[in-house]
Each structure stands twice: as structure tokens, then as C-alpha cells.
Design a protein around this motif. Structure first.
Motif, short mmCIF file in Angstrom:
data_model
loop_
_atom_site.label_atom_id
_atom_site.label_comp_id
_atom_site.label_asym_id
_atom_site.label_seq_id
_atom_site.Cartn_x
_atom_site.Cartn_y
_atom_site.Cartn_z
N THR A 1 0.32 2.43 2.88
CA THR A 1 -0.92 2.89 3.30
C THR A 1 -0.92 3.57 4.65
OG1 THR A 1 -2.06 0.96 3.42
CG2 THR A 1 -1.98 2.24 1.34
N LYS A 2 0.13 3.54 5.41
CA LYS A 2 -0.09 4.08 6.78
C LYS A 2 -0.58 5.46 7.19
CE LYS A 2 3.40 5.32 10.40
NZ LYS A 2 4.68 5.20 10.82
N THR A 3 -1.58 5.49 7.87
CA THR A 3 -2.43 6.55 8.28
C THR A 3 -3.30 7.10 7.21
OG1 THR A 3 -0.98 8.34 7.75
CG2 THR A 3 -0.62 7.32 9.79
N ILE A 4 -3.36 6.31 5.70
CA ILE A 4 -4.01 6.80 5.02
C ILE A 4 -5.68 6.44 4.98
CG2 ILE A 4 -4.52 6.88 2.37
CD1 ILE A 4 -1.68 8.09 3.13
N PRO A 5 -6.36 7.33 4.74
CA PRO A 5 -7.82 6.82 5.18
C PRO A 5 -8.28 6.03 4.09
CG PRO A 5 -7.54 9.37 5.08
CD PRO A 5 -6.42 8.83 4.71
N LEU A 6 -9.39 4.86 4.66
CA LEU A 6 -9.76 4.00 3.39
C LEU A 6 -10.10 4.62 2.17
CD1 LEU A 6 -10.77 1.11 3.44
CD2 LEU A 6 -13.08 1.65 4.11
N VAL B 1 -1.01 -3.43 -8.27
CA VAL B 1 -0.43 -2.74 -6.98
C VAL B 1 -0.61 -3.75 -5.84
CG1 VAL B 1 -0.33 -0.59 -7.72
CG2 VAL B 1 -2.20 -1.11 -6.38
N LEU B 2 0.33 -3.72 -5.10
CA LEU B 2 0.33 -4.33 -3.57
C LEU B 2 -0.09 -3.22 -2.57
CD1 LEU B 2 3.54 -6.20 -3.79
CD2 LEU B 2 1.41 -7.20 -4.53
N ILE B 3 -0.82 -3.72 -1.50
CA ILE B 3 -1.08 -2.64 -0.58
C ILE B 3 0.04 -3.17 0.68
CG2 ILE B 3 -2.79 -2.15 1.45
CD1 ILE B 3 -3.10 -0.84 -1.24
N GLY B 4 0.55 -2.42 1.56
CA GLY B 4 1.29 -2.55 2.63
C GLY B 4 1.09 -1.60 3.75
N GLU B 5 0.66 -2.38 4.83
CA GLU B 5 0.33 -1.73 6.15
C GLU B 5 1.23 -1.83 7.18
OE1 GLU B 5 -1.98 0.37 7.14
OE2 GLU B 5 -3.64 0.45 5.52
N ASN B 6 1.76 -0.78 7.82
CA ASN B 6 2.78 -0.81 9.03
C ASN B 6 2.31 -1.03 10.36
OD1 ASN B 6 3.62 1.17 6.95
ND2 ASN B 6 5.51 0.73 8.21
N ARG B 7 0.79 -1.19 10.46
CA ARG B 7 0.36 -1.03 11.80
C ARG B 7 -0.55 -2.08 11.47
NH1 ARG B 7 -0.22 5.29 12.98
NH2 ARG B 7 1.91 5.81 13.27
N VAL B 8 -0.61 -3.34 12.38
CA VAL B 8 -1.61 -4.35 12.60
C VAL B 8 -2.95 -3.77 12.36
CG1 VAL B 8 -2.27 -6.47 13.89
CG2 VAL B 8 -0.14 -6.08 13.23
N GLN B 9 -3.25 -2.65 13.67
CA GLN B 9 -4.60 -2.56 13.77
C GLN B 9 -5.21 -1.58 12.69
OE1 GLN B 9 -1.94 -1.56 15.47
NE2 GLN B 9 -1.71 0.79 16.25
N GLU B 10 -4.30 -1.08 11.64
CA GLU B 10 -4.85 -0.32 10.55
C GLU B 10 -4.98 -1.60 9.48
OE1 GLU B 10 -3.58 3.40 8.86
OE2 GLU B 10 -1.91 3.12 10.25
#
Length: 249
Positions: free
Chosen positions: A40-45, A68-77
């Protein structure tokens, strides 16, 4: 209709689930043996929530399907989105690089860190988790392609690193993760995934402390998930195939 419209997301999510199921059948694997992680990198909430709601609705008609699992690339997101997803209770993974100065932030929201690429990082995570009285699921990231743009430990060092991580208090080694080769040659991509599976098997079958749970292979993305499933992936990480083109930051 925008790429982030809930109807479009639900339709594409169903299509990806069909692809995964077909790949499982083609590989002679049991239905449901591969879990889907939404990158979900850069995907809006609102897009992330739409995907989770669509997944819940689909699973209401298929009780055997895994969430499904959720995966984020960036800690801030990761930190920004996680509080707004609590009502949907997703399992959230960090799949991007983790700097040591952001360990505390990551631990506040992630249930699994797939991107452990050094023993030093694992030790920092273990120290914080032990102090907090928790156990964190982790995976060791391996650079199977040898590409300079990829993160991860060298394949020659992967078994030793994984065994060392498995022995740390506060961590539970769940398996290995990689980003496949950036290549139009499917044989090259697939050979990297085959290598990761061989490393996983050696770790899992070593009998070393903490390795019994090291069964996961997080590999394969929107463009090559079929190759990854054929080589034993247990988690495939898909973003654009579900959410469409990523919004420009």
C-alpha cells in the motif's frame, strides 16, 4: 471512475485472487496455500480501507479464504495509516527498509518486519521487544538477484544470518523475503525464487533453536506472482494489480 474507486479495487482484488488460485492449481499446490499481501505504498487511506472492506465481503462467501495482509514500505506511512485501520484489524507488515532510528516507530504499528537485512538490525529489534515484553515476527530479506538496487543479505550469508536471528529473544523468525530480479527473462526471475526456497529449506530443516516456525517465503509481485507461486511462495506482495497506478507523491 478513478483507479481508487472502491468498485474498481474490489474487482481487481477478485481478479488477483483468481490469479493466485490458478497459480496454485498449476503448481499442484493446495488451495489457500498462498496468502495475498497488499502493498500500500503511497495508496491513500481510503483506498486501503476499500480493499480491506472488499476482502471482508468476499470472505463472507468463502470461509476458507485467508484475510489479506497489509504491507507498508515506509515507516512514516505505516505509522500514519495504522491507527485508522484498527477497526478492520488487518495484519500489518513492514516490507521496506528499516533504519535503526525508526525501530520504535515501526514497532508501534507493525506485527511483522519482513525486511530484516542485517543481524545488527535484528539485535536492535530484539532488544526493544524484550524490554517491552513482546515477541515480533520477522523475516530475513535476501538479495537473490545481486542487483545493487535491492536490499538484503547476500545469499551466501543468508543461512548464518537467519540462524542468528532465530536465536534472538523477542523475535520469532517466520521465514525469508526477497524482491525478484528486474528482468524480462522468467528463468532468471524464477531461479532467484528457487534459491530463496532452498535457503528457507536449509534454515527450517536445520533443527537450530527458533527455526521451526521459519516456513514463510514472501516473494513475487504483481508482474511475476505466478513464477513465485510455482517456486513455493507462501506470501505474494501485490500493489498495482489491485490499486492501479500509484498516485504521484
Amino acid at each position: 471512475m478513478s483507479a481508487q474507486h472502491p468498485g474498481d479495487i474490489a474487482s481487481r482484488l477478485a481478479g488477483v485472487r483468481s490469479r493466485v488460485a490458478a497459480a496454485e492449481r498449476a503448481a499442484g499446490r493446495a488451495p489457500g496455500s498462498v496468502r495475498l499481501l497488499l502493498a500500500t505504498k503511497t495508496i491513500p487511506l481510503e483506498g486501503v480501507r476499500a480493499a480491506l472492506l472488499a476482502d471482508a465481503a468476499a470472505r463472507a462467501d468463502d470461509s476458507a479464504a485467508s484475510p489479506v495482509l497489509i504491507g507498508e514500505n515506509r515507516v512514516q506511512e505505516l505509522v500514519a495509516k495504522a491507527p485508522h485501520l484498527l477497526d478492520l484489524a488487518p495484519e500489518v507488515h513492514l516490507i521496506g527498509p528499516l533504519q535503526s532510528n525508526k525501530v520504535n516507530q515501526a514497532l508501534s504499528a507493525a506485527s511483522c518486519v519482513e525486511s530484516v537485512d542485517s543481524l545488527a538490525l535484528a539485535q536492535k529489534l530484539a532488544t526493544r521487544c524484550t524490554a517491552a515484553g513482546r515477541v515480533l515476527d520477522v523475516m530475513v530479506q535476501v538479495n537473490v538477484s545481486g542487483e545493487a538496487t535491492k536490499h538484503g543479505v547476500h545469499p551466501d550469508d543468508a543461512v548464518r544470518t537467519a540462524l542468528d536471528v532465530a536465536g534472538l529473544d523477542g523475535l520469532r523468525l517466520r521465514g525469508l523475503m526477497t524482491v525478484g530480479a528486474h528482468s524480462p527473462d522468467p528463468d532468471r526471475v524464477r531461479s532467484g525464487y528457487r534459491l530463496l526456497r532452498a535457503i528457507r529449506d536449509e534454515v527450517r530443516d536445520s533443527g537450530a533453536p527458533g527455526t521451526a516456525s521459519a516456513v514463510e517465503l514472501s516473494m513475487g509481485m504483481s508482474g511475476d506472482l505466478e513464477l513465485a507461486v510455482a517456486e513455493g511462495a507462501t506470501i505474494v506482495r501485490v500493489g498495482t494489480a489491485v490499486f492501479g497506478s500509484r498516485p504521484t507523491p
